[in-house]
Design an enzyme around this catalytic site. Structure first.
Site, PDB file in Angstrom:
ATOM      1  N   LYS A 180       1.087  -1.607  -0.284  1.00 26.50           N
ATOM      2  CA  LYS A 180       0.026   0.543   0.012  1.00 26.50           C
ATOM      3  C   LYS A 180       0.560   1.114  -0.495  1.00 26.50           C
ATOM      4  O   LYS A 180       1.354   1.664   1.168  1.00 26.50           O
ATOM      5  CB  LYS A 180      -1.113  -0.158   1.250  1.00 26.50           C
ATOM      6  CG  LYS A 180      -2.038   1.438   0.610  1.00 26.50           C
ATOM      7  CD  LYS A 180      -2.657   1.887   1.433  1.00 26.50           C
ATOM      8  CE  LYS A 180      -2.038   2.957   2.789  1.00 26.50           C
ATOM      9  NZ  LYS A 180      -1.964   4.435   1.661  1.00 26.50           N
ATOM     10  N   GLY A 233       7.052   5.218   8.123  1.00 27.92           N
ATOM     11  CA  GLY A 233       6.052   6.323   8.453  1.00 27.92           C
ATOM     12  C   GLY A 233       6.908   6.570   9.749  1.00 27.92           C
ATOM     13  O   GLY A 233       8.149   6.603  10.220  1.00 27.92           O
ATOM     14  N   SER A 234       5.413   7.512  10.411  1.00 25.67           N
ATOM     15  CA  SER A 234       5.607   8.497  11.270  1.00 25.67           C
ATOM     16  C   SER A 234       5.383   7.535  12.490  1.00 25.67           C
ATOM     17  O   SER A 234       4.760   6.677  12.400  1.00 25.67           O
ATOM     18  CB  SER A 234       4.504   9.285  11.416  1.00 25.67           C
ATOM     19  OG  SER A 234       3.649   8.445  11.358  1.00 25.67           O
ATOM     20  N   PRO A 236       3.106   8.460  15.607  1.00 28.99           N
ATOM     21  CA  PRO A 236       2.239   7.750  15.302  1.00 28.99           C
ATOM     22  C   PRO A 236       1.063   7.065  14.758  1.00 28.99           C
ATOM     23  O   PRO A 236       0.864   6.041  15.470  1.00 28.99           O
ATOM     24  CB  PRO A 236       1.286   9.221  15.233  1.00 28.99           C
ATOM     25  CG  PRO A 236       2.170  10.123  15.252  1.00 28.99           C
ATOM     26  CD  PRO A 236       3.413   9.338  14.630  1.00 28.99           C
ATOM     27  N   THR A 237       1.593   6.754  13.417  1.00 26.67           N
ATOM     28  CA  THR A 237       1.153   5.704  12.832  1.00 26.67           C
ATOM     29  C   THR A 237       1.602   4.614  13.128  1.00 26.67           C
ATOM     30  O   THR A 237       0.858   3.040  12.791  1.00 26.67           O
ATOM     31  CB  THR A 237       1.204   6.358  11.357  1.00 26.67           C
ATOM     32  OG1 THR A 237       0.791   7.170  10.687  1.00 26.67           O
ATOM     33  CG2 THR A 237       0.822   5.308  10.078  1.00 26.67           C
ATOM     34  N   ALA A 238       2.985   4.217  13.206  1.00 23.67           N
ATOM     35  CA  ALA A 238       3.576   3.525  13.620  1.00 23.67           C
ATOM     36  C   ALA A 238       3.121   2.982  15.140  1.00 23.67           C
ATOM     37  O   ALA A 238       2.601   1.236  15.339  1.00 23.67           O
ATOM     38  CB  ALA A 238       4.985   3.144  14.340  1.00 23.67           C
ATOM     39  N   CYS A 288      14.331  11.414   6.294  1.00 22.62           N
ATOM     40  CA  CYS A 288      13.558  10.947   7.930  1.00 22.62           C
ATOM     41  C   CYS A 288      15.280  10.696   8.135  1.00 22.62           C
ATOM     42  O   CYS A 288      15.345  10.821   9.941  1.00 22.62           O
ATOM     43  CB  CYS A 288      13.723   9.510   7.909  1.00 22.62           C
ATOM     44  SG  CYS A 288      14.529   7.752   7.024  1.00 22.62           S
TER      45      CYS A 288
HETATM   46  P1  NAD Z   1       2.653   8.062   7.543  1.00 23.24           P
HETATM   47  O1  NAD Z   1       2.846   8.254   9.244  1.00 23.24           O
HETATM   48  O2  NAD Z   1       2.017   9.243   7.743  1.00 23.24           O
HETATM   49  O3  NAD Z   1       2.274   7.558   6.417  1.00 23.24           O
HETATM   50  C1  NAD Z   1       2.964   6.354   6.013  1.00 23.24           C
HETATM   51  C2  NAD Z   1       1.972   5.408   5.625  1.00 23.24           C
HETATM   52  O4  NAD Z   1       0.685   4.400   6.309  1.00 23.24           O
HETATM   53  C3  NAD Z   1       1.182   5.738   4.124  1.00 23.24           C
HETATM   54  O5  NAD Z   1       1.221   4.657   3.731  1.00 23.24           O
HETATM   55  C4  NAD Z   1      -0.216   6.054   5.027  1.00 23.24           C
HETATM   56  O6  NAD Z   1      -1.639   5.496   3.633  1.00 23.24           O
HETATM   57  C5  NAD Z   1      -0.173   4.264   5.960  1.00 23.24           C
HETATM   58  N1  NAD Z   1      -0.861   4.484   6.892  1.00 23.24           N
HETATM   59  C6  NAD Z   1      -1.113   6.155   7.752  1.00 23.24           C
HETATM   60  N2  NAD Z   1      -2.326   5.425   9.483  1.00 23.24           N
HETATM   61  C7  NAD Z   1      -2.227   3.953   8.493  1.00 23.24           C
HETATM   62  C8  NAD Z   1      -3.007   3.693   9.122  1.00 23.24           C
HETATM   63  N3  NAD Z   1      -3.856   3.560  10.201  1.00 23.24           N
HETATM   64  N4  NAD Z   1      -3.329   1.764   9.434  1.00 23.24           N
HETATM   65  C9  NAD Z   1      -1.832   1.793   7.909  1.00 23.24           C
HETATM   66  N5  NAD Z   1      -1.102   2.397   8.061  1.00 23.24           N
HETATM   67  C10 NAD Z   1      -1.193   3.759   7.974  1.00 23.24           C
HETATM   68  O7  NAD Z   1       4.314   8.996   7.889  1.00 23.24           O
HETATM   69  P2  NAD Z   1       3.852   9.970   6.191  1.00 23.24           P
HETATM   70  O8  NAD Z   1       3.583  10.891   6.821  1.00 23.24           O
HETATM   71  O9  NAD Z   1       4.258   9.451   4.927  1.00 23.24           O
HETATM   72  O10 NAD Z   1       5.827   9.820   5.786  1.00 23.24           O
HETATM   73  C11 NAD Z   1       6.887  10.310   6.998  1.00 23.24           C
HETATM   74  C12 NAD Z   1       7.558  10.219   7.471  1.00 23.24           C
HETATM   75  O11 NAD Z   1       8.218   8.366   6.988  1.00 23.24           O
HETATM   76  C13 NAD Z   1       8.269  10.922   8.742  1.00 23.24           C
HETATM   77  O12 NAD Z   1       7.919  10.529   9.999  1.00 23.24           O
HETATM   78  C14 NAD Z   1       9.901  10.215   8.903  1.00 23.24           C
HETATM   79  O13 NAD Z   1      10.559  10.315   9.369  1.00 23.24           O
HETATM   80  C15 NAD Z   1       8.895   8.389   7.762  1.00 23.24           C
HETATM   81  N6  NAD Z   1       9.888   7.698   7.010  1.00 23.24           N
HETATM   82  C16 NAD Z   1      11.183   6.816   7.774  1.00 23.24           C
HETATM   83  C17 NAD Z   1      11.961   6.343   7.081  1.00 23.24           C
HETATM   84  C18 NAD Z   1      13.030   5.506   7.535  1.00 23.24           C
HETATM   85  O14 NAD Z   1      13.492   5.069   7.308  1.00 23.24           O
HETATM   86  N7  NAD Z   1      13.360   5.535   8.978  1.00 23.24           N
HETATM   87  C19 NAD Z   1      12.080   6.955   5.535  1.00 23.24           C
HETATM   88  C20 NAD Z   1      11.238   7.433   5.348  1.00 23.24           C
HETATM   89  C21 NAD Z   1      10.611   8.022   6.040  1.00 23.24           C
END
Ligand code: NAD
Length: 487
Positions: A180, A233-234, A236-238, A288
């Site tokens: 996704k 991702g972020s 809070p989502t994790a 990130c």
């Molecule tokens: P995000 O957490 O908002 O979204 C990431 C993904 O998660 C998207 O596909 C989104 O649709 C999905 N998502 C959102 N809510 C969800 C849920 N409830 N259940 C399942 N999936 C869900 O993050 P973002 O704004 O897209 O990306 C930015 C973040 O990603 C920053 O915090 C950045 O540091 C991090 N990031 C980390 C790395 C790394 O390798 N450590 C690399 C790139 C980005």
């Protein structure tokens, strides 16, 4: 309309499930951050779509798993070749979709996308081996077995690059995949799905469900028939995904955010330090790993600041398709407003903003000026929270102990940059830094053999080399006794 023509290429806007395009009940609008232009109405996946994709991946799993690493690797090599043949298209559609520089997509990112697939295909065939070892005459044989259906959830800042870090090892390990991609950047995932078909990867082995995280993403990660969740991702989502995974005890790999330090020691080459510091604006700060907290020894702070200012002033902001542009737009109005909120609140608190500090009014739209906040209040949100935009904070320290205390004084632990002219001194600092990756006198050097991931709230697990296979595969030890044989 089920396709949209972008850069002269027809991109399908429907899900890719079991080798077929599948329409969703609903759609959402995708636009370009460069100028707001329309890039298509994409499938807005729901729980039924997620279930269909997981069921397809589950049905395709036995054949893919039993194919063995050699045959799987050959198909993945073919896929890597097709990516290489399409670098120009991929680079252009990714730039239109997420606003990152075309020149870096062309020369760095898309070749790396091909490498992500090729590297893990090679590892599955040639490198994934553990020498048998003996225990009182018994032989231990370690193997990496396919685990099932891997759900991959990816962000928008480097869409295909980060997706293929996951797709490569998952498919090479013999898992089938449901991806996704982030809702703001669906284009390259759709094009990539067509390439998997052309490469001859069997139907159902690779699937894409488009849509929002709280809908499609939530349904996929809560699905009881999956074997792995890999999420970038972020934080809070994790946390939300961790709850969903807990119900089924699904193993997770998390690559999350950071607030990494860039530490300039008193013995540093200040030219190099300033160059590395300015690089933290790469991808309009949407990286990130960025060292967004610049920590400088007080004895060299003025000279460093002057060199930084000169180099930063030379950055050109503009259309990311122009060869001489250094900084493009932010990804989306929502994200732009979030960045602006951080800077506006810092201003309200009287922060010393020595560069940038707001939207680039010459360009309009989503272009935010590269910004530097000097001597922010310790503990204020500008130094503790991930902004994920072109906003850096500069602070000074007076000795190593203080530098370490400041560098490690965060809930994150993704990366760090140290600049020093003295190896011993640099080592003394790196030994005590908490980070998954530390770069000394460099930035962004990443070998796929090396572990990658974050400590503390920056993640769970590591990617790269065997670490990737340890996650996607079921690692098995089979013990052969010396007794009981009929020969
Ligand atoms: P995000 O957490 O908002 O979204 C990431 C993904 O998660 C998207 O596909 C989104 O649709 C999905 N998502 C959102 N809510 C969800 C849920 N409830 N259940 C399942 N999936 C869900 O993050 P973002 O704004 O897209 O990306 C930015 C973040 O990603 C920053 O915090 C950045 O540091 C991090 N990031 C980390 C790395 C790394 O390798 N450590 C690399 C790139 C980005």
């Amino acid at each position: 309309m089920t396709t949209v023509n972008v850069f002269g290429v027809d991109i399908d806007t429907r899900h890719y499930i079991n080798g077929q395009r599948v329409a969703a009940k609903d759609t959402y609008k995708n636009t370009s951050p460069i100028d707001g232009s329309f890039l298509g109405e994409f499938a807005r996946g729901d729980a039924a779509d997620a279930d269909l994709a997981v069921k397809a991946a589950k049905a395709a799993f036995p054949e893919w798993a039993n194919m063995g690493p050699q045959k799987r690797g050959e198909l993945l090599f073919k896929l890597a070749d097709l990516i290489e043949e399409n670098i120009e298209v991929l680079a252009n559609i990714e730039t239109l979709d997420n606003g990152s520089l075309l020149r870096s997509h062309r020369r760095g990112v898309m070749p790396r996308v091909a490498m992500n697939i090729r590297f893990f295909a090679d590892w599955a065939i040639n490198q994934l081996h553990h020498e048998p070892f003996e225990t009182r005459g018994h032989t231990n044989n370690v193997s990496w077995d396919p685990s099932g259906v891997a759900v991959l959830i990816t962000p928008w800042n480097a869409p295909l690059m980060l997706a293929t870090w996951k797709i490569g090892p998952a498919l090479a390990a013999g898992d089938t995949v449901v991806l996704k991609p982030a809702e703001w950047t669906p284009l390259t995932a759709s094009f990539f799905a067509d390439l998997t078909k052309k490469a001859g990867i069997p139907d159902g082995v690779f699937n894409v469900v488009f849509g929002f995280g709280r809908e499609a993403g939530a349904a996929l990660t809560a699905h009881p028939e999956i074997s792995r969740i890999s999420f970038t991702g972020s934080v809070p989502t994790a946390k939300i995904i961790a709850h969903a995974a807990a119900d089924n005890l699904t193993p997770v790999s998390f690559e999350l955010g950071g607030k990494s330090p860039l530490v300039v020691l008193e013995d540093a080459d200040l030219d190099l330090a300033a160059t590395l510091a300015v690089e933290q604006y790469d991808n309009a700060g949407q990286v990130c790993l960025s060292g967004t907290r610049i920590l400088v020894h007080e004895s060299v702070a003025d000279e460093f600041a002057q060199k930084f200012a000169e180099k930063a002033a030379a950055l050109k902001q503009g259309d990311p398709r122009d060869e001489d542009t250094d900084i493009g737009p932010q990804i989306h109005q929502v994200h732009f407003d979030r960045i602006k909120g951080f800077v506006d609140r810092a201003k309200d608190e009287g922060a010393n903003i020595v560069m940038g500090g707001g939207p680039n009014s010459d360009l309009g739209g989503l272009y935010f000026k590269p910004t530097l906040v000097k001597d922010p209040t310790p503990g204020s949100e500008i130094v503790t929270q991930e902004i994920f935009g072109p906003v850096l904070a500069m602070q000074t320290f007076s000795n190593d102990e203080q530098a370490l205390e400041m560098a490690n004084g965060t809930e994150f632990g993704l990366a760090a940059v140290v600049v020093s002219g003295d190896r011993e001194h640099a080592k003394k600092i790196t030994d005590k830094l908490v980070a998954g990756t530390i770069w000394v006198n460099c930035f962004f050097v990443r070998d796929l053999r090396a572990p990658f991931g974050g400590s503390r709230k920056s993640g769970i697990g590591r990617d790269g080399g065997t670490w990737s296979f340890d996650f996607y595969a079921d690692v098995k030890n089979t013990v052969f006794s010396p007794n009981g044989w009929k020969e």
